[in-house]
Design an enzyme around this catalytic site. Structure first.
Site, PDB file in Angstrom:
ATOM      1  N   HIS A 167      -5.942  -6.563  -1.462  1.00 46.44           N
ATOM      2  CA  HIS A 167      -4.986  -5.375  -1.197  1.00 46.44           C
ATOM      3  C   HIS A 167      -3.867  -5.824  -0.264  1.00 46.44           C
ATOM      4  O   HIS A 167      -2.763  -5.652  -0.522  1.00 46.44           O
ATOM      5  CB  HIS A 167      -5.651  -4.301  -0.545  1.00 46.44           C
TER       6      HIS A 167
ATOM      7  N   SER B 117       0.901  -1.078   0.031  1.00 46.39           N
ATOM      8  CA  SER B 117       0.113   0.242  -0.153  1.00 46.39           C
ATOM      9  C   SER B 117       0.790   1.378  -0.064  1.00 46.39           C
ATOM     10  O   SER B 117       1.654   1.319  -0.935  1.00 46.39           O
ATOM     11  CB  SER B 117      -0.880  -0.085   1.256  1.00 46.39           C
TER      12      SER B 117
ATOM     13  N   ASP C 278      -8.011  -6.408  -6.058  1.00 46.19           N
ATOM     14  CA  ASP C 278      -7.928  -5.199  -5.258  1.00 46.19           C
ATOM     15  C   ASP C 278      -8.289  -3.870  -5.899  1.00 46.19           C
ATOM     16  O   ASP C 278      -7.908  -3.586  -7.174  1.00 46.19           O
ATOM     17  CB  ASP C 278      -6.266  -5.041  -4.734  1.00 46.19           C
TER      18      ASP C 278
END
Length: 500
Positions: A477, A187, A424
């Site tokens: 994710h 991320s 994601d």
């Protein structure tokens, strides 16, 4: 480039009792004092040694970063040392420890109000490496500062502090100085890692001691370049069958391929329609259910293309008032950046992240016996643990594309693995694949499936200069959370230099 809190004079240091000051001094005296002997909720022997505690990165302000080291279960003396960073900015890396690739699986106990039960995780990354979980920057997780002005921060200060941490950490653990060192994360770590790597590489060039044996990095679903990241959600949504072809074509025509930022009114209307179609999905994994009601996502989708100052409060904003603080288990979906200041999730809608539960981690890390066991400060000094912090008041995002860093490091011979969970919606793989291809490197391992347990686990493509792109089929994710077996497989192969 105004920075609301930066121009003000630093507030005075928070006062500590003499006993607390002595305790802090003792805590960082030697690694022996950082040994974790046992953990509440776990019964049995650790398969390897654990250490945790603080490293002071600035004596004057009392800025201290918390880490947890899990040594390798295979060969700690020879296996790589891997730094793990969660995203945000503002997310504790203990999120990864609890929910992703840490040494334990956390299960709800029989007592609803009690601590979770810990069982050994058979797919922990400590099976093949030494892993250091770092809460960064100060104010995140268990890390803190005695000077509140430190909670005005940003990309460059975060990278500089993390570099200072690494230099001091390797001084504390000289036995690891010769081990190969890698950085990893997901991320917003797509920003943390390249900027930190730049500090490390410059330090190596300056011959700073101890010399960090840096070999490369791996980043999952990483924020990298706003144009690639933010423009990928409409094509991804169409490719996944989440929006109609008619809506996709209308949006593409109206927006001319640019689905975020300053767009024309017709384009904004189409984008709002796309957001509305997606609002009830778990953006971190479109295959996964929402832990709680997704209604609070509406504001994020509604305000995703223009700064919130350009919009009037609607019914959703009235139900979930804006709070001036930061957050993020993960990079916010198309959150606006205004003059370098990031607008974070709590400012867009509320305390809880959409579709996400952090109850087990909160229950465990807010327990004072747990804090004592891992040598973290009590809540009375640093407050409750939060998966995403409420402490950081201002985060300055440079807005720079990280692609230039990747070109620099790979050209220098450092290894890079860029991987993506292919379901994601937060940082869709199509944007990541596009920026990887934009580097212009020659393909030396053409697009092909990779396998786990005799089944296709994803797809990969290898490039010259030690650059690899990889997808993980069915993952979201936070890839190690959704596909732990497959993740340990590609992680192990890549670390050892074997073909995935």
């Amino acid at each position: 480039m105004p920075r609301t809190a930066a121009a003000a004079a630093p507030p005075p240091l928070l006062l500590l009792s003499a006993a607390a000051a002595i305790a802090i001094a003792v805590a960082v005296a030697a690694p022996d004092g950082h040994l974790v002997a046992s953990l509440p909720g776990f019964h049995g022997a650790f398969p390897s040694k654990h250490y945790s505690g603080y490293v002071t990165v600035d004596e004057g302000s009392g800025r201290r970063l918390f880490y947890y080291l899990v040594t390798s279960e295979r060969d700690a003396a020879a296996d790589p040392v891997v730094l793990w960073l969660n995203g945000g900015p503002g997310c504790s890396s203990l999120d990864g420890f609890v929910y992703e690739n840490g040494p334990f699986n956390f299960e709800r106990g029989s007592d609803p109000g009690g601590l979770p039960n810990l069982e050994l995780n058979p797919y922990s990354w400590s099976k093949v490496s030494n892993v250091v979980y770092l809460d960064s920057p100060a104010g995140v997780g268990m890390s803190y500062s005695l000077n509140k002005s430190d909670y005005t921060t940003g990309d460059l200060k975060t990278a500089a502090d993390a570099h200072t941490f690494l230099l001091k950490w390797f001084e504390l653990y000289p036995e690891f100085q010769s081990n190969p060192f890698y950085m990893s994360g997901e991320s917003f770590a797509g920003i943390y890692i390249p900027t930190l790597a730049d500090e490390v590489v410059k330090g190596i060039e300056k011959d700073l001691k101890p010399r960090i044996n840096f070999k490369g990095y791996l980043i999952g679903n990483g924020a990298t370049d706003q144009d690639y990241d933010f423009n990928s959600f409409v094509p991804f949504a169409h490719g996944m069958g989440l929006i109609s072809t008619e809506l996709f074509e209308d949006a593409s025509t109206a927006c001319h391929g640019t689905f975020w930022g300053k767009v024309n009114n017709l384009c904004q209307e189409k984008i709002d329609r796309v957001h509305w179609e997606l609002k009830d999905l778990n953006k971190y994994n479109i295959l996964a259910p929402c832990y709680h009601h997704p209604e609070i996502q509406e504001l994020e989708f509604k305000n995703s293309s223009l700064p919130s100052s350009f919009r009037k409060l609607g019914e959703t904003e009235k139900r979930f008032p804006v709070r001036k603080r930061m957050a993020g288990r993960s990079w916010p979906l198309r959150a606006p950046v205004t003059r370098g200041r990031m607008t974070m999730w709590p400012e867009l809608g509320g305390r809880s992240l959409p579709c996400t539960s952090d109850e087990l981690a909160n229950a465990w890390l807010d327990d004072e016996d747990v804090r004592a066991a891992i040598h973290a400060e009590p809540k009375s000094l640093i407050g409750s643990w939060e998966l995403y912090t409420a402490r950081i008041e201002y985060y300055h995002d440079t807005g720079d594309s990280m692609v230039k860093y990747h070109k620099k490091f790979t050209a220098m011979g450092y290894r890079a693995l860029i991987y993506s969970g292919d379901h994601d919606l937060c940082i869709p793989y199509v944007g990541t694949e596009a920026w990887v291809r934009s580097m212009g490197y020659r393909v030396i391992d053409h697009w092909r499936p990779w396998y786990f347990g005799g089944q296709v686990a994803g797809y990969t493509q290898g490039y010259e200069h030690n650059l690899t792109f990889l997808t993980i089929k069915g993952a979201g994710h936070t890839v190690p959370e959704y596909k732990p077996k497959e993740t340990l497989a590609f992680y192990s192969h890549w670390l050892s230099g074997e073909k995935i």
